[in-house]
Design an enzyme around this catalytic site. Structure first.
Site, short mmCIF file in Angstrom:
data_model
loop_
_atom_site.label_atom_id
_atom_site.label_comp_id
_atom_site.label_asym_id
_atom_site.label_seq_id
_atom_site.Cartn_x
_atom_site.Cartn_y
_atom_site.Cartn_z
N THR A 94 0.87 -1.19 0.00
CA THR A 94 0.00 0.00 0.00
C THR A 94 0.91 1.23 0.00
O THR A 94 1.34 1.68 -1.04
CB THR A 94 -0.99 0.00 1.19
OG1 THR A 94 -0.27 -0.21 2.41
CG2 THR A 94 -2.03 -1.09 1.03
N LYS A 98 4.35 -6.85 3.90
CA LYS A 98 4.07 -5.46 3.58
C LYS A 98 3.78 -4.72 4.88
O LYS A 98 3.30 -5.30 5.86
CB LYS A 98 2.91 -5.32 2.59
CG LYS A 98 1.55 -5.73 3.09
CD LYS A 98 0.78 -4.70 3.88
CE LYS A 98 0.76 -3.35 3.21
NZ LYS A 98 0.08 -2.35 4.11
N THR A 118 3.21 -5.93 12.38
CA THR A 118 3.30 -5.67 10.94
C THR A 118 1.90 -5.72 10.43
O THR A 118 0.98 -6.02 11.16
CB THR A 118 4.19 -6.68 10.21
OG1 THR A 118 4.38 -6.21 8.87
CG2 THR A 118 3.57 -8.05 10.15
N GLU A 177 6.83 4.92 7.36
CA GLU A 177 6.38 6.08 6.58
C GLU A 177 7.20 7.33 6.92
O GLU A 177 7.22 7.78 8.06
CB GLU A 177 4.89 6.31 6.83
CG GLU A 177 4.04 5.22 6.17
CD GLU A 177 2.59 5.24 6.59
OE1 GLU A 177 1.77 4.70 5.82
OE2 GLU A 177 2.26 5.77 7.66
N ASN A 201 0.27 10.28 5.70
CA ASN A 201 -0.99 9.93 6.35
C ASN A 201 -2.04 11.02 6.24
O ASN A 201 -3.24 10.74 6.33
CB ASN A 201 -0.73 9.57 7.81
CG ASN A 201 -0.10 8.19 7.92
OD1 ASN A 201 -0.78 7.18 7.73
ND2 ASN A 201 1.20 8.14 8.18
N SER A 243 -6.70 10.07 -0.32
CA SER A 243 -6.89 10.83 -1.57
C SER A 243 -6.26 10.11 -2.74
O SER A 243 -5.55 9.13 -2.59
CB SER A 243 -6.27 12.21 -1.44
OG SER A 243 -4.89 12.12 -1.16
#
Length: 411
Positions: free
Chosen positions: A159, A185, A196, A283, A406, A411
């Site tokens: 993702t 992932k 995870t 991230e 985030n 969007s």
């Protein structure tokens, strides 16, 4: 997620994953959320495959997690279906209908019971999964499964990940070589219990489900449950291990035992490797952080202290800013709620001890610490000074990139 994210500076190359006897897999673009990319992964396993699983402890789990927990009771598996872009969480009856329809469709293609199909979903929470798109794509996808689809599968389950994650290890069971391969992932909403989002492992060994489950539980406690990106426990966390039994080796007892010593070693290495790849892809992450705590009253206490440091936004932002502010580490130790004595505490960064016995080390030179902070991999050591308990945790820094990713996730 709008736009393509730059690859993490902590990324590691994707290893070549060999075929695993008894596993065929592939990917397809079902158009569930993303446009122009594969978002559906299908794995088929040989008859007789056993399975073990560990799942999130989040009290609001997704429908696929509920399905897998129930299916795991039989210890048998013939297929796995994974979709990216929609987590199928907080979707009520439509969510339950989606997992049933998916399992029914996959079971008809493979020729097994629906409860021998395992499911996982990752992506946005609270949106109904358009399972008709998923089930419509399954027949053609099943027709093109191959033993060589591991790289595509590693990419298909992503993702907000910026690089695909895979690992391969080999082990011996009674002198016979077996292979273990896994993909994972995850990059955000990552914290222990189980830390995870998705991880799928296959081996050609023949291992009873109970023995496999015991090894997986122990292995995840020492890997995924020692890592954190942002302290948020996903609703979809799933680790599944499938053993196809295609390699002929000495029989493994139901309880496992000494014959699985080398296999457990290899599985533990693979789990930790994949868990650290997830942290490397945190991230917005720019730095990988290792935290070693010693001298705690117990190992459990040491782990709680290590995770308190790893989850501290102030510690993580100080490291992002390359600020050698050891006071934030002291703060995190003190807030962990575990036995600690300010006047016995010692703190080091990059091998340089900065604080001992409640104060700065006499003659402390910050220069080597500053130099260490500019690197990509940061090491923090804390000695509590009260006992022999020790533990290690891994995390990443907290940068503005985390907010950017985030803040625009839907969007």
């Amino acid at each position: 997620m709008a736009g393509k994210l730059p690859v993490s500076p902590l990324a590691v190359p994707l290893p070549a994953v060999p075929p695993i006897a008894g596993v065929r897999l592939g990917v397809a673009a079902a158009g569930i959320r993303y446009k122009g990319r594969n978002d559906l992964t299908f794995m088929e396993f040989a008859p007789g495959t056993t399975v073990a699983g560990v799942f999130t402890r989040n009290k609001c789990p997704g429908a696929p997690v509920d399905w897998c927990r129930a299916a795991l009771k039989s210890g048998k598996a013939r297929a796995l279906v994974v979709n990216a872009g929609n987590a199928n969480v907080f979707t009520g009856k439509p969510g339950r209908d989606a997992v049933q329809a998916t399992a029914d469709a996959a079971a008809a293609l493979v020729g097994c019971k629906p409860r021998e199909v395992f499911l996982a979903s990752t992506g946005v929470i609270g949106e109904t999964l358009p399972h008709e798109k998923l089930t419509a794509a399954l027949p053609a996808l099943h027709g093109q499964l191959s033993e060589a689809g591991w790289e595509d599968a590693a990419r298909g389950i992503m993702t907000t990940d910026t690089f695909p994650k895979a690992c391969v290890r080999r082990a011996e069971i009674g002198g016979v070589e077996v292979t273990i391969a896994g993909i994972a992932k995850g990059s955000g909403m990552v914290a222990p219990d189980m830390a995870t989002m998705l991880c799928f492992i296959a081996t050609d060994a023949k291992i009873p489900a109970a023995a496999l489950q015991a090894m997986l539980k122990k292995g995840t406690d020492a890997s995924f449950n020692r890592t954190t990106v942002d302290s948020d426990t996903s609703t979809s966390d799933t680790v599944l291990v499938f053993a196809t039994g295609q390699v002929k080796h000495p029989r493994v007892p139901a309880e496992g035992g000494a014959i699985l010593k080398d296999f457990a070693r290899a599985l533990n290495e693979l789990l930790l490797d994949l868990a650290l790849q997830v942290v490397r892809d945190g991230e917005g992450a720019q730095k990988l952080i290792r935290i070693d705590v010693t001298g705690a009253t117990t190992g459990r206490s040491a782990q709680k202290i290590a995770m308190a440091i790893a989850n501290s936004p102030l510690v993580k932002t100080a490291i992002a800013g390359e600020d050698a502010n050891w006071g934030r580490i002291v703060m995190a130790v003190g807030k962990a709620g575990e036995p600690a004595d300010r006047d016995l505490l010692s703190v080091a960064v990059g091998g340089t001890w900065m604080a001992r016995e409640g104060g700065v080390v006499p003659g402390y030179d910050e220069a080597p610490v500053v130099a260490h902070m500019k690197g990509r991999e940061i090491e923090i050591a804390v000695d509590i000074g009260l006992g022999k308990g020790k533990a290690t945790a891994w995390t990443c820094d907290l940068t503005h990139g985390y907010i950017d990713i985030n803040g625009s996730y839907r969007s």
